[in-house]
Motif scaffolding. Structure first.
Motif, PDB file in Angstrom:
ATOM      1  N   UNK A  19       0.861  -0.527  -0.091  1.00  0.00           N
ATOM      2  CA  UNK A  19      -0.050  -0.264   0.345  1.00  0.00           C
ATOM      3  C   UNK A  19       0.516   1.289   0.338  1.00  0.00           C
ATOM      4  N   UNK A  20       0.628   2.106  -1.126  1.00  0.00           N
ATOM      5  CA  UNK A  20       1.726   3.269  -1.431  1.00  0.00           C
ATOM      6  C   UNK A  20       0.302   4.455  -0.164  1.00  0.00           C
ATOM      7  N   UNK A  21       1.135   4.963   0.335  1.00  0.00           N
ATOM      8  CA  UNK A  21       0.026   6.436   0.869  1.00  0.00           C
ATOM      9  C   UNK A  21       1.102   7.528  -0.048  1.00  0.00           C
ATOM     10  N   UNK A  22      -0.582   8.396  -0.013  1.00  0.00           N
ATOM     11  CA  UNK A  22      -0.357  10.444  -0.312  1.00  0.00           C
ATOM     12  C   UNK A  22       1.068  10.941  -0.017  1.00  0.00           C
ATOM     13  N   UNK A  23       1.790  11.458  -1.032  1.00  0.00           N
ATOM     14  CA  UNK A  23       2.920  11.670   0.070  1.00  0.00           C
ATOM     15  C   UNK A  23       4.680  11.026  -0.139  1.00  0.00           C
TER      16      UNK A  23
END
Length: 108
Positions: A19-23
């Motif tokens: 999972x990649x998160x914003x930022x």
């Protein structure tokens, strides 16, 4: 080497469901950059149908120890190509005039 910043959360189905998160920076530490995958994630030809990452320059941006990108807001809106612009809050807007107006509202 070009770095990329995540502009919308997503689960990378080609990276073990990471999972990649914003930022955050794409790709995560220890992963090799795949230009075809970058093109898919930076465009709208992906499962979410919108750009999920944008290229970041070394100028005015730095990676933090948590893998996030800190941004100098005086360099916005940034042209991402194809008529799309990134705002200081990470949103993308199509059209230069619309991006300038949106960024001005953010700065108030």
């Amino acid at each position: 080497m070009t770095k990329y910043k995540v502009v919308a959360d997503f689960r990378d189905l080609q990276d073990g469901d990471h999972i990649y998160r914003e930022g955050h920076v794409y790709p995560r530490k220890g992963k090799r950059l795949d230009e075809d995958r970058v093109a898919e994630l930076a465009g709208s030809d992906n499962a979410q149908g919108k750009p999920l990452i944008v290229a970041v320059s070394d100028e005015g941006e730095q990676e933090t120890s948590e893998g996030e990108v800190s941004v100098d807001s005086t360099r916005y809106p940034k042209h991402n190509g194809g008529g799309w612009y990134e705002l200081s809050n990470g949103e993308t807007v199509q059209g230069k005039d619309a991006a300038i107006d949106a960024e001005a509202k953010l700065q108030k």
